[in-house]
Design an enzyme around this catalytic site. Structure first.
Site, PDB file in Angstrom:
ATOM      1  N   HIS A  17      -5.471  -2.770  -7.154  1.00 13.76           N
ATOM      2  CA  HIS A  17      -5.954  -2.234  -8.430  1.00 13.76           C
ATOM      3  C   HIS A  17      -6.082  -3.382  -9.422  1.00 13.76           C
ATOM      4  O   HIS A  17      -5.840  -4.539  -9.073  1.00 13.76           O
ATOM      5  CB  HIS A  17      -5.073  -1.088  -8.934  1.00 13.76           C
ATOM      6  CG  HIS A  17      -3.638  -1.441  -9.192  1.00 13.76           C
ATOM      7  ND1 HIS A  17      -3.247  -2.272 -10.205  1.00 13.76           N
ATOM      8  CD2 HIS A  17      -2.494  -1.080  -8.547  1.00 13.76           C
ATOM      9  CE1 HIS A  17      -1.940  -2.395 -10.208  1.00 13.76           C
ATOM     10  NE2 HIS A  17      -1.448  -1.690  -9.185  1.00 13.76           N
ATOM     11  N   HIS A  20      -3.411  -6.160  -9.849  1.00 15.22           N
ATOM     12  CA  HIS A  20      -3.396  -7.255  -8.865  1.00 15.22           C
ATOM     13  C   HIS A  20      -4.485  -8.281  -9.189  1.00 15.22           C
ATOM     14  O   HIS A  20      -4.272  -9.485  -9.098  1.00 15.22           O
ATOM     15  CB  HIS A  20      -3.601  -6.722  -7.443  1.00 15.22           C
ATOM     16  CG  HIS A  20      -2.625  -5.652  -7.051  1.00 15.22           C
ATOM     17  ND1 HIS A  20      -3.019  -4.389  -6.680  1.00 15.22           N
ATOM     18  CD2 HIS A  20      -1.274  -5.646  -7.023  1.00 15.22           C
ATOM     19  CE1 HIS A  20      -1.946  -3.665  -6.417  1.00 15.22           C
ATOM     20  NE2 HIS A  20      -0.878  -4.406  -6.620  1.00 15.22           N
ATOM     21  N   CYS A 125      15.744   1.219  -4.068  1.00 16.77           N
ATOM     22  CA  CYS A 125      14.427   1.771  -4.381  1.00 16.77           C
ATOM     23  C   CYS A 125      13.499   1.430  -3.231  1.00 16.77           C
ATOM     24  O   CYS A 125      13.185   0.254  -3.020  1.00 16.77           O
ATOM     25  CB  CYS A 125      13.853   1.228  -5.684  1.00 16.77           C
ATOM     26  SG  CYS A 125      12.131   1.775  -5.903  1.00 16.77           S
ATOM     27  N   CYS A 128      10.273  -0.471  -4.479  1.00 13.17           N
ATOM     28  CA  CYS A 128      10.454  -1.881  -4.850  1.00 13.17           C
ATOM     29  C   CYS A 128      10.921  -2.684  -3.640  1.00 13.17           C
ATOM     30  O   CYS A 128      10.869  -3.907  -3.657  1.00 13.17           O
ATOM     31  CB  CYS A 128      11.553  -2.057  -5.896  1.00 13.17           C
ATOM     32  SG  CYS A 128      11.144  -1.518  -7.538  1.00 13.17           S
ATOM     33  N   CYS A 143      14.585   4.562 -10.529  1.00 13.28           N
ATOM     34  CA  CYS A 143      14.022   3.224 -10.582  1.00 13.28           C
ATOM     35  C   CYS A 143      13.296   3.091 -11.923  1.00 13.28           C
ATOM     36  O   CYS A 143      12.414   3.897 -12.234  1.00 13.28           O
ATOM     37  CB  CYS A 143      13.045   2.996  -9.440  1.00 13.28           C
ATOM     38  SG  CYS A 143      12.101   1.468  -9.658  1.00 13.28           S
ATOM     39  N   HIS A 146       9.417   2.478 -11.016  1.00 14.69           N
ATOM     40  CA  HIS A 146       8.619   3.524 -10.368  1.00 14.69           C
ATOM     41  C   HIS A 146       8.950   4.944 -10.824  1.00 14.69           C
ATOM     42  O   HIS A 146       8.272   5.889 -10.449  1.00 14.69           O
ATOM     43  CB  HIS A 146       8.761   3.424  -8.845  1.00 14.69           C
ATOM     44  CG  HIS A 146       8.160   2.160  -8.292  1.00 14.69           C
ATOM     45  ND1 HIS A 146       8.922   1.072  -7.945  1.00 14.69           N
ATOM     46  CD2 HIS A 146       6.890   1.809  -8.087  1.00 14.69           C
ATOM     47  CE1 HIS A 146       8.130   0.100  -7.533  1.00 14.69           C
ATOM     48  NE2 HIS A 146       6.888   0.508  -7.606  1.00 14.69           N
ATOM     49  N   LYS A 295       2.593   1.445 -17.361  1.00 12.97           N
ATOM     50  CA  LYS A 295       2.147   0.389 -16.463  1.00 12.97           C
ATOM     51  C   LYS A 295       1.117   0.967 -15.505  1.00 12.97           C
ATOM     52  O   LYS A 295       1.305   2.055 -14.957  1.00 12.97           O
ATOM     53  CB  LYS A 295       3.341  -0.119 -15.651  1.00 12.97           C
ATOM     54  CG  LYS A 295       2.946  -1.200 -14.662  1.00 12.97           C
ATOM     55  CD  LYS A 295       4.067  -1.540 -13.692  1.00 12.97           C
ATOM     56  CE  LYS A 295       3.603  -2.622 -12.734  1.00 12.97           C
ATOM     57  NZ  LYS A 295       4.398  -2.726 -11.530  1.00 12.97           N
ATOM     58  N   LYS A 298      -0.119   2.182  -8.794  1.00 13.17           N
ATOM     59  CA  LYS A 298      -0.577   3.183  -7.832  1.00 13.17           C
ATOM     60  C   LYS A 298       0.383   4.369  -7.803  1.00 13.17           C
ATOM     61  O   LYS A 298      -0.046   5.515  -7.754  1.00 13.17           O
ATOM     62  CB  LYS A 298      -0.672   2.541  -6.448  1.00 13.17           C
ATOM     63  CG  LYS A 298      -1.418   3.370  -5.434  1.00 13.17           C
ATOM     64  CD  LYS A 298      -2.912   3.246  -5.596  1.00 13.17           C
ATOM     65  CE  LYS A 298      -3.639   4.213  -4.686  1.00 13.17           C
ATOM     66  NZ  LYS A 298      -5.085   4.114  -4.821  1.00 13.17           N
TER      67      LYS A 298
HETATM   68  N1  MSP Z   1       5.051  -8.015  -2.510  1.00 12.43           N
HETATM   69  C1  MSP Z   1       5.701  -8.217  -3.733  1.00 12.43           C
HETATM   70  C2  MSP Z   1       5.523  -9.654  -4.225  1.00 12.43           C
HETATM   71  C3  MSP Z   1       6.020 -10.711  -3.278  1.00 12.43           C
HETATM   72  S1  MSP Z   1       5.702 -12.309  -3.885  1.00 12.43           S
HETATM   73  C4  MSP Z   1       6.576 -13.309  -2.902  1.00 12.43           C
HETATM   74  C5  MSP Z   1       5.129  -7.293  -4.774  1.00 12.43           C
HETATM   75  N2  MSP Z   1       3.902  -6.801  -4.541  1.00 12.43           N
HETATM   76  S2  MSP Z   1       3.096  -5.852  -5.528  1.00 12.43           S
HETATM   77  O1  MSP Z   1       1.914  -5.449  -4.790  1.00 12.43           O
HETATM   78  O2  MSP Z   1       3.909  -4.829  -6.063  1.00 12.43           O
HETATM   79  O3  MSP Z   1       2.566  -6.791  -6.655  1.00 12.43           O
HETATM   80  C6  MSP Z   1       3.304  -7.016  -7.822  1.00 12.43           C
HETATM   81  C7  MSP Z   1       2.518  -7.952  -8.683  1.00 12.43           C
HETATM   82  O4  MSP Z   1       1.180  -7.446  -8.854  1.00 12.43           O
HETATM   83  C8  MSP Z   1       3.039  -8.119 -10.088  1.00 12.43           C
HETATM   84  O5  MSP Z   1       4.063  -9.079 -10.200  1.00 12.43           O
HETATM   85  C9  MSP Z   1       1.787  -8.575 -10.791  1.00 12.43           C
HETATM   86  O6  MSP Z   1       1.534  -9.908 -10.460  1.00 12.43           O
HETATM   87  C10 MSP Z   1       0.735  -7.674 -10.166  1.00 12.43           C
HETATM   88  N3  MSP Z   1       0.636  -6.391 -10.846  1.00 12.43           N
HETATM   89  C11 MSP Z   1       0.766  -5.155 -10.296  1.00 12.43           C
HETATM   90  N4  MSP Z   1       0.537  -4.222 -11.245  1.00 12.43           N
HETATM   91  C12 MSP Z   1       0.296  -4.822 -12.426  1.00 12.43           C
HETATM   92  C13 MSP Z   1       0.024  -4.374 -13.735  1.00 12.43           C
HETATM   93  N5  MSP Z   1      -0.098  -3.098 -14.045  1.00 12.43           N
HETATM   94  N6  MSP Z   1      -0.131  -5.307 -14.685  1.00 12.43           N
HETATM   95  C14 MSP Z   1      -0.026  -6.648 -14.448  1.00 12.43           C
HETATM   96  N7  MSP Z   1       0.229  -7.094 -13.226  1.00 12.43           N
HETATM   97  C15 MSP Z   1       0.373  -6.218 -12.193  1.00 12.43           C
HETATM   98  O7  MSP Z   1       5.791  -7.070  -5.777  1.00 12.43           O
END
Ligand code: MSP
Length: 475
Positions: A17, A20, A125, A128, A143, A146, A295, A298
C-alpha cells in the site's frame, strides 16, 4: 564514496500500500541525490517472507506460505518501476541464498556465546511478529499498532543475550549523536535502552514457516533475525560472483517508520556486535501516513492502493505530494483531494507554468536561442550555495525541508518574472541587453531548480532537462 541506503523489507501477507511506497520513495530520493553527487550508491529494498504473519495469512487463504509470498512479492517488485524507484537489488528472504548466509551468521552468534536457552512467558502480537513488554501494551492487553487482542504464551525458546550489550549500546549512542535521526526518535531509543534490556527470544517452537536454527533445526528462527540480517546478506549475493560487503558495509542509512524503531535502533546494532559485524552508520525514522486520524494499514482496512493513485496522478505527482504534504519525520494525513490541490497550486502552477512561460518567452523573443548574459545580482543571494544547502539538509535526511528549499527558489523565479516583466522589456527596443539578461537568468534558474528536483520529480525533470539541452541527467 560508497553510499548504501535501505528500506525495510516488507511483509508479504498482503499487497503493497502507499505506506510501503512512502519509505521506498524516501530511500529513492536519497539514492538519486547521492548519485547526483557522484557517490557510489547501492539501494536495497525487498520483502520479508517468513514468520507468523505470513503463515497465518496463507492458512486463511488455503494456500502455502511460499505461494502467498510469491504472489505478493511479485506485486512489491512490480511496484518499484511504477513509482520510479531505482533500487539496485530486490531481496526476498525466502530465496535460499540469504538463508545460507543467515545460517552462517547466526551460527557465529551462537559460537560467540550470545545465545542461551530459556522460557518465554508473555504477550505476543501475531501481526507484528513481536513479543510485547508490559510498557508496550495497548489498553486491555491489545497491540497498540494493530489494535487486536494479544495472545498470552509460554514457550521454551532460545534467546539472544541482548541484555549483555547494554553498556555497548549506551556507548554507541554516546559516541554517535546522529545514529538515529530525528533526535526525538533517538531519545526514544536511548530511553528504551536505559530502561534495561531484556534478552530476545530468537526461536519459535510452533512456527513452521521460518528458517531452522543451525544448532537446533527442530526450532525455527524468529522472523526478525532473518529479516534484519537481510541488510548484510544481500550484499553477499546481489551480484553473482562478487561480494559487495567490503564496498558497502556498514550501511549508511536504514530508512523506516517508527513502528520498527526498537528492532533497528536497539536490537540490530547488538546483533551486529554479537556477530562480529560493524553496526550500521545511521538510521532515519519517519512517521505514518494517516488516512483521517489512523495509520494507513492493511489490517485497519484504510489503505490507498499506490497502483491506482499513480494511474490517476502519475508517479512524480505522488512523490511530490507525499514529501510536500507530510513533513518527513512526522505523521501526516493524506487524501485524494489533497493530491488534487497540491497538484494544481504547486506542480502545475508554480513550476509547470514557470517552465512553459520561460520557454515560450525564449521562443518568442529570441527565436528559441538562450542569450548569453551574467547572473543577475538580485538572484545571487537565493541561488548562490543552494546545492550545498540542499545537500546539507539531505545529509540530515530532512527530505521535506530540502524540497521546501528548492520550492523557495521556484517561487523566487516566479517573482522574478513579475518583477522584470520581460513582455514589457520586449517592447522596449532600446535595451535588448536587459531582456537578454532576464531571459538568461530565467533559463539558468529553471535549469538549476530542475537539477535539484531530479530526486523528487525524476520524470518531469528529465523531460525538461532534455528541452534545456541537458539530456541524460535523470539519475
Ligand atoms: N517486515 C518488517 C520489516 C523488517 S525490516 C528488517 C515489517 N514489514 S511491514 O510490511 O510491516 O512494513 C513496515 C514498514 O512499512 C514501516 O516501517 C514503514 O517503513 C512502512 N509503512 C507501512 N505502513 C506505513 C504507513 N502507514 N505510513 C508510513 N510508513 C508505512 O515491519
Amino acid at each position: 564514496m560508497a553510499y548504501y541506503v535501505t528500506t525495510p523489507i516488507y511483509y508479504v501477507n498482503a499487497e503493497p500500500h502507499l505506506g510501503h511506497a512512502y519509505s521506498t520513495l524516501a530511500a529513492d530520493i536519497l539514492a538519486r541525490h547521492m548519485r547526483q553527487r557522484g557517490e557510489d550508491v547501492f539501494f536495497l529494498t525487498g520483502t520479508d517472507e517468513h514468520g507468523e504473519p505470513i503463515e497465518t495469512a496463507a492458512e486463511r487463504e488455503g494456500i502455502s506460505p511460499q505461494e502467498l509470498a510469491d504472489r505478493n512479492a511479485a506485486k512489491f517488485e512490480e511496484l518499484m518501476p511504477i513509482i520510479d524507484a531505482t533500487n539496485d537489488f530486490f531481496i526476498r528472504t525466502s530465496d535460499p541464498r540469504p538463508a545460507e548466509q543467515v545460517a552462517e551468521i547466526m551460527q557465529r552468534v551462537y559460537d560467540n556465546g550470545w545465545v542461551t536457552k530459556g522460557t518465554y512467558e508473555g504477550w505476543d502480537c501475531p501481526r507484528c511478529a513481536d513479543f510485547k513488554t508490559e510498557r508496550e501494551l495497548g489498553p486491555g492487553q491489545t497491540c497498540a499498532i494493530h489494535e487486536i487482542p494479544l495472545e498470552r504464551i509460554r514457550e521454551e525458546n532460545w534467546f539472544f543475550r541482548h541484555s549483555a550489550f547494554q553498556a555497548q549500546l549506551e556507548g554507541l549512542y554516546e559516541e554517535r549523536p546522529d545514529f538515529v535521526v530525528p533526535d526525538f526518535r533517538r531519545n526514544e531509543a536511548v530511553s528504551f535502552i536505559k530502561g534495561g534490556l531484556e534478552d530476545v527470544s530468537l526461536s519459535r517452537p510452533t512456527l513452521k514457516w521460518g528458517l531452522p536454527l543451525p544448532w537446533d533445526p527442530e526450532q525455527r528462527m524468529y522472523v526478525w533475525f532473518d529479516a534484519l540480517l537481510n541488510y548484510v546478506t544481500a550484499l553477499r549475493f546481489a551480484r553473482p560472483g562478487e561480494d559487495l560487503s567490503e564496498r558497502f558495509w556498514p550501511a549508511d542509512l536504514h530508512v523506516m517508520a517508527k513502528d520498527i524503531l526498537k528492532f533497528h535502533a536497539v536490537i540490530w546494532p547488538a546483533l551486529c556486535m554479537a556477530a562480529g559485524l560493524e553496526p550500521p552508520r545511521r538510521m532515519t525514522i519517519h512517521g505514518y501516513l494517516l488516512m483521517g486520524e489512523k495509520k494507513m494499514s492493511k489490517s485497519l482496512g484504510n489503505v490507498l492502493d499506490p497502483f491506482e493513485v499513480i494511474e490517476r496522478f502519475g508517479s512524480d505527482a505522488l512523490r511530490f505530494y507525499l514529501f510536500r504534504e507530510v513533513s518527513f519525520g512526522q505523521d501526516g494525513s493524506i487524501s485524494t483531494q489533497g493530491f488534487e490541490a497540491r497538484y494544481e497550486t504547486e506542480l502545475a502552477n508554480d513550476y509547470g507554468n514557470l517552465a512553459s512561460r520561460v520557454l515560450a518567452m525564449v521562443a518568442r523573443y529570441r527565436d528559441g536561442v538562450v542569450p548569453e548574459a551574467q547572473v543577475d545580482a538580485v538572484l545571487m543571494e537565493d541561488f548562490e550555495g543552494a546545492p550545498d544547502r540542499l545537500a546539507g539538509l539531505i545529509d540530515k535526511a530532512e527530505l521535506s525541508q530540502a524540497l521546501e528549499a528548492v520550492w523557495t527558489l521556484v517561487r523566487r523565479l516566479n517573482r522574478y518574472v513579475e518583477e522584470t516583466a520581460p513582455w514589457v522589456l520586449a517592447k522596449d527596443e532600446a535595451d535588448p541587453a536587459r531582456l537578454d539578461e532576464v531571459l538568461y537568468n530565467l533559463v539558468e534558474g529553471l535549469r538549476v531548480v530542475t537539477l535539484l528536483l531530479i530526486p523528487y520529480l525524476p520524470a518531469t525533470a528529465e523531460t525538461l532537462l532534455a528541452v534545456l539541452g541537458e539530456e541524460g541527467r535523470g539519475l
